[in-house]
Scaffold this motif. Structure first.
Motif, PDB file in Angstrom:
ATOM      1  N   PHE A  84       0.750  -1.301   0.012  1.00 19.24           N
ATOM      2  CA  PHE A  84      -0.053   0.022  -0.002  1.00 19.24           C
ATOM      3  C   PHE A  84       0.783   1.159   0.094  1.00 19.24           C
ATOM      4  N   ASN A  85       1.832   1.254   0.750  1.00 18.60           N
ATOM      5  CA  ASN A  85       2.715   2.464   0.984  1.00 18.60           C
ATOM      6  C   ASN A  85       3.390   2.693  -0.377  1.00 18.60           C
ATOM      7  N   TYR A  86       3.797   1.476  -1.020  1.00 22.32           N
ATOM      8  CA  TYR A  86       4.686   1.872  -2.367  1.00 22.32           C
ATOM      9  C   TYR A  86       3.824   2.441  -3.590  1.00 22.32           C
TER      10      TYR A  86
ATOM     11  N   ALA B 166      -0.785   0.932 -11.843  1.00 19.43           N
ATOM     12  CA  ALA B 166      -0.050   0.322 -10.898  1.00 19.43           C
ATOM     13  C   ALA B 166      -1.054  -0.631  -9.978  1.00 19.43           C
ATOM     14  N   LEU B 167      -2.078  -0.035  -9.486  1.00 19.06           N
ATOM     15  CA  LEU B 167      -2.907  -0.965  -8.740  1.00 19.06           C
ATOM     16  C   LEU B 167      -3.402  -2.406  -9.579  1.00 19.06           C
ATOM     17  N   ASN B 168      -3.828  -2.194 -10.900  1.00 24.59           N
ATOM     18  CA  ASN B 168      -3.976  -3.335 -11.693  1.00 24.59           C
ATOM     19  C   ASN B 168      -2.781  -4.455 -11.649  1.00 24.59           C
ATOM     20  N   GLU B 169      -1.644  -3.989 -11.756  1.00 27.45           N
ATOM     21  CA  GLU B 169      -0.527  -4.823 -11.848  1.00 27.45           C
ATOM     22  C   GLU B 169       0.068  -5.278 -10.282  1.00 27.45           C
ATOM     23  N   ALA B 170      -0.605  -4.616  -9.234  1.00 28.69           N
ATOM     24  CA  ALA B 170      -0.425  -5.053  -7.971  1.00 28.69           C
ATOM     25  C   ALA B 170      -1.212  -6.226  -7.614  1.00 28.69           C
ATOM     26  N   MET B 171      -2.595  -6.049  -8.128  1.00 27.99           N
ATOM     27  CA  MET B 171      -3.507  -7.256  -7.967  1.00 27.99           C
ATOM     28  C   MET B 171      -3.058  -8.513  -8.704  1.00 27.99           C
ATOM     29  N   SER B 172      -2.396  -8.542  -9.812  1.00 25.39           N
ATOM     30  CA  SER B 172      -2.011  -9.255 -10.411  1.00 25.39           C
ATOM     31  C   SER B 172      -0.969 -10.042  -9.729  1.00 25.39           C
ATOM     32  N   LEU B 173       0.105  -9.267  -9.146  1.00 25.95           N
ATOM     33  CA  LEU B 173       1.217  -9.741  -8.494  1.00 25.95           C
ATOM     34  C   LEU B 173       0.863 -10.305  -7.304  1.00 25.95           C
ATOM     35  N   ILE B 174      -0.178 -10.314  -6.621  1.00 25.69           N
ATOM     36  CA  ILE B 174      -0.698 -10.676  -5.303  1.00 25.69           C
ATOM     37  C   ILE B 174      -1.350 -11.939  -5.791  1.00 25.69           C
ATOM     38  N   GLU B 175      -1.929 -11.972  -7.147  1.00 28.71           N
ATOM     39  CA  GLU B 175      -2.590 -13.406  -7.534  1.00 28.71           C
ATOM     40  C   GLU B 175      -1.503 -14.421  -7.681  1.00 28.71           C
ATOM     41  N   ASP B 176      -0.303 -13.826  -8.486  1.00 27.09           N
ATOM     42  CA  ASP B 176       0.614 -14.830  -8.746  1.00 27.09           C
ATOM     43  C   ASP B 176       1.269 -15.335  -7.669  1.00 27.09           C
TER      44      ASP B 176
ATOM     45  N   LYS C   8      -6.256 -16.553  -7.574  1.00 27.71           N
ATOM     46  CA  LYS C   8      -5.852 -16.618  -8.831  1.00 27.71           C
ATOM     47  C   LYS C   8      -7.351 -16.147  -9.584  1.00 27.71           C
ATOM     48  N   GLY C   9      -7.256 -15.066 -10.392  1.00 31.81           N
ATOM     49  CA  GLY C   9      -8.465 -14.716 -11.226  1.00 31.81           C
ATOM     50  C   GLY C   9      -9.557 -13.960 -10.102  1.00 31.81           C
ATOM     51  N   VAL C  10      -9.201 -13.854  -9.066  1.00 30.68           N
ATOM     52  CA  VAL C  10     -10.152 -13.406  -8.044  1.00 30.68           C
ATOM     53  C   VAL C  10     -10.406 -11.544  -8.063  1.00 30.68           C
ATOM     54  N   LEU C  11      -9.020 -11.097  -7.919  1.00 28.98           N
ATOM     55  CA  LEU C  11      -9.004  -9.858  -7.482  1.00 28.98           C
ATOM     56  C   LEU C  11      -9.279  -8.711  -8.681  1.00 28.98           C
ATOM     57  N   PRO C  12      -9.859  -7.496  -8.291  1.00 30.78           N
ATOM     58  CA  PRO C  12     -10.358  -6.491  -9.447  1.00 30.78           C
ATOM     59  C   PRO C  12      -9.360  -5.805 -10.063  1.00 30.78           C
ATOM     60  N   LYS C  13      -9.333  -5.561 -11.419  1.00 31.42           N
ATOM     61  CA  LYS C  13      -8.275  -4.975 -12.055  1.00 31.42           C
ATOM     62  C   LYS C  13      -8.930  -4.065 -13.092  1.00 31.42           C
ATOM     63  N   GLY C  14      -9.997  -3.278 -12.678  1.00 32.31           N
ATOM     64  CA  GLY C  14     -10.607  -2.357 -13.472  1.00 32.31           C
ATOM     65  C   GLY C  14     -10.489  -0.792 -13.319  1.00 32.31           C
ATOM     66  N   TYR C  15      -9.230  -0.736 -12.570  1.00 32.62           N
ATOM     67  CA  TYR C  15      -8.987   0.800 -11.956  1.00 32.62           C
ATOM     68  C   TYR C  15      -8.727   2.028 -13.021  1.00 32.62           C
ATOM     69  N   LEU C  16      -8.224   1.472 -13.965  1.00 34.07           N
ATOM     70  CA  LEU C  16      -8.075   2.378 -15.331  1.00 34.07           C
ATOM     71  C   LEU C  16      -9.372   3.116 -15.474  1.00 34.07           C
ATOM     72  N   ARG C  17     -10.621   2.679 -15.305  1.00 35.51           N
ATOM     73  CA  ARG C  17     -11.790   3.532 -15.301  1.00 35.51           C
ATOM     74  C   ARG C  17     -12.023   4.600 -14.326  1.00 35.51           C
ATOM     75  N   ILE C  18     -11.116   4.657 -13.232  1.00 33.38           N
ATOM     76  CA  ILE C  18     -11.292   5.511 -12.337  1.00 33.38           C
ATOM     77  C   ILE C  18      -9.952   6.662 -12.504  1.00 33.38           C
ATOM     78  N   PRO C  19     -10.232   7.962 -12.375  1.00 38.18           N
ATOM     79  CA  PRO C  19      -9.234   9.145 -12.479  1.00 38.18           C
ATOM     80  C   PRO C  19      -8.180   8.626 -11.376  1.00 38.18           C
ATOM     81  N   ASP C  20      -6.806   9.039 -11.732  1.00 37.01           N
ATOM     82  CA  ASP C  20      -5.915   8.903 -10.391  1.00 37.01           C
ATOM     83  C   ASP C  20      -5.996   9.608  -9.057  1.00 37.01           C
TER      84      ASP C  20
END
Length: 530
Positions: free
Chosen positions: A85-87, A100-110, A116-128
């Protein structure tokens, strides 16, 4: 200053609602990314808290040290540096937090295959800027408060708010915590395997785990050594929420997406010590042709186009035939109409009662759910009661007048009330009552010798013969009766005079107020003329 969890929850909700209002997300779309942020914050908190101990073990180990396994063995998700979270909060402004959030969710799944395939990755639809503002508020959560249970309360609070906002559909994924807590306290699932074929977001499993941890006397055993949880859920999105909920609570559960009417993924018949569920009420349109010959329905298929008695038989048939003191208990929520349904449904109910499986029936008042106002009934089955003196008896409880009003449209049980209701069941089972949540006064007022007794308007133990005379009706009102109303000690004429004098006083105050308003309006109008 004392930490106010309610104020904090409301602050978080306002932040999340601002995120929805200022993004392209529809009202039914913003729940998953918000729950994803709450999940990430808590997963990272648990990881960072365990890190010093793991680092110490790593330094002192003379062999190859499996760092990831060391975390996961403690029921803690492994969080890579770029997913912390701090990073993420301290990324340079030039970098996209959404990406970065989308990538973070993928890293945790890996790193954690159970997600696997559970965490949300649709953060590009939300302004930074909205994501950063939301994350900063979530970063303020002090999970060490309230014995580390802040996450559970925040997660359940958000699920409840989403249930309210989504109306009728919200009931598919969320059961109010107080009802789940009552089910669990009566069931006592401290050890064994647990099943929920309509598991929603996993609240039954989480509360079961909390109970098992509290009752655990062996410090060497984790909650996953005590209970095993398996569940089915029809909706893919809700399955994801459930898996996230289990993962951050350190629960190793197996949850599958499936339609429980047609798919028995876990071969459930005769398998479980405990079944807990809040299935959707009064479902119609089930294709009964596909259910013919299914062992999950041992008492036959109801002719009515209503699935309530399909669910009830699913719960019943999933229980083990108990041996050597094993538990085989089910606790579930049903609409009141299921308690006295007629024709083939009555025939099925009669067979379950004659099998001595029905143990306790609890009538609950209206407005307990976020999405419907209807009252409901809690059913408790116990295949093990055949070997007790309760064999031919059923305890009926009417707790419709026991509640705490939260707001105009919602009620809940307090912990004290949950404990009081549970104590009635314990006394009926010849068990010692518990007073850890402050119910001693209420319990002793009704049961002064800590011995069960029928209390008019509250509880009644009925025999199978009495239930048969009522047409196999399982509505508590048929047996419990109505609380006696004590006559007030006053003289009618004096009381009427007292009320009349109060009315005259109120009328005078009303007239004075009217005169004052009229004068003020006149003054304002005169000023306007000038």
């Amino acid at each position: 200053m004392a930490f106010d969890i309610k104020d904090f929850q409301n602050k978080l909700w306002k932040t999340a609602d601002d995120l929805r209002a200022n993004s392209s997300l529809k009202y039914n779309e913003f729940s998953t990314p918000v729950l994803g942020l709450i999940f990430l914050r808590f997963a990272d908190y648990r990881f960072q808290k365990a890190k010093p101990e793991i680092e110490k073990l790593k330094t002192s180990s003379r062999r190859a040290f499996d760092e990831k396994n060391a975390y996961q063995a403690r029921g803690i998700l492994f969080v890579p540096e770029k997913a912390s979270f701090n990073y993420l909060l301290n990324l340079p402004e030039s970098e996209s937090i959404a990406k970065a959030l989308n990538e973070a969710m993928s890293l945790i799944e890996d790193e954690n295959p159970i997600l696997k395939g559970v965490l949300p990755k649709g953060y590009l639809r939300i302004p930074d800027d909205l994501l950063i503002a939301t994350m900063k508020v979530f970063a303020d959560v002090d999970f060490d408060r309230e014995n580390g249970d802040v996450f559970g309360k925040v997660y359940e609070f958000f699920l409840g708010k989403f249930a309210s906002s989504e109306g009728q559909k919200g009931g598919e994924f969320y059961t109010p915590t107080c009802l789940v807590k009552l089910l669990v306290e009566v069931m006592k699932p401290f050890h064994g395997n647990v099943y929920d074929p309509a598991c929603g977001s996993g609240g039954m499993f989480v509360q079961t785990a909390e109970f098992a941890k509290r009752e655990n006397k062996d410090e060497d055993k984790s909650v996953n050594d005590l209970i095993t949880v398996e569940g089915q859920e029809k909706t893919e999105e809700t399955v994801r929420w459930c898996k996230m909920n289990l993962a951050v609570h350190g629960l190793e559960g197996d949850v599958k997406q499936a339609n429980s009417f047609y798919d028995d993924v876990f071969n459930s018949v005769g398998k479980y010590n405990f079944v807990l569920a809040n299935p959707p009420f009064n479902v119609d349109g089930v294709d009964k042709e596909r259910l013919k010959g299914d062992k999950r329905f041992p008492f036959g298929l109801p002719k009515a186009d209503n699935a309530n008695y399909l669910w009830i038989q699913m719960f019943y048939s999933a229980l083990k035939t108990p041996k050597d003191g094993e538990n085989a208990r089910a606790g579930f929520v049903m609409p009141n109409s299921a308690s006295d349904a007629r024709q083939t449904e009555q025939t099925i109910r009669e067979k379950i009662i004659k099998d001595n499986a029905v143990d306790v029936m609890v009538s609950v008042g209206s407005n307990m759910f976020h999405n419907v106002t209807l009252p409901c009934t809690l059913w408790f089955l116990d295949k093990g009661k055949k070997n007790t003196d309760r064999k031919d008896k059923v305890l009926f409880l009417d707790v419709r007048e026991i509640y705490k009003q939260i707001d105009r449209a919602h009620r809940e049980f307090t912990d004290e009330q949950i404990e009081f209701i549970t104590n009635i069941v314990k006394l009926y089972r010849n068990e010692k009552p518990d007073y850890k949540w402050g119910s001693k006064k209420l319990t002793l007022e009704n049961f002064p010798d800590e011995k069960y007794q029928d209390v008019k308007g509250l509880c009644k133990v009925a025999t199978i013969e009495e239930i048969e005379k009522q047409g196999w009706n399982l509505n508590a009102g048929c047996y419990v009766g109505v609380t006696e109303i004590k006559e007030e000690d006053y003289i009618f004429e004096e009381k009427l005079q007292e009320l009349n004098s109060k009315l005259e006083k109120l009328n005078k105050e009303s007239k004075d107020l009217e005169d004052k308003i009229a004068y003020n309006i006149k003054e304002l109008l005169s000023l306007g003329v000038k």
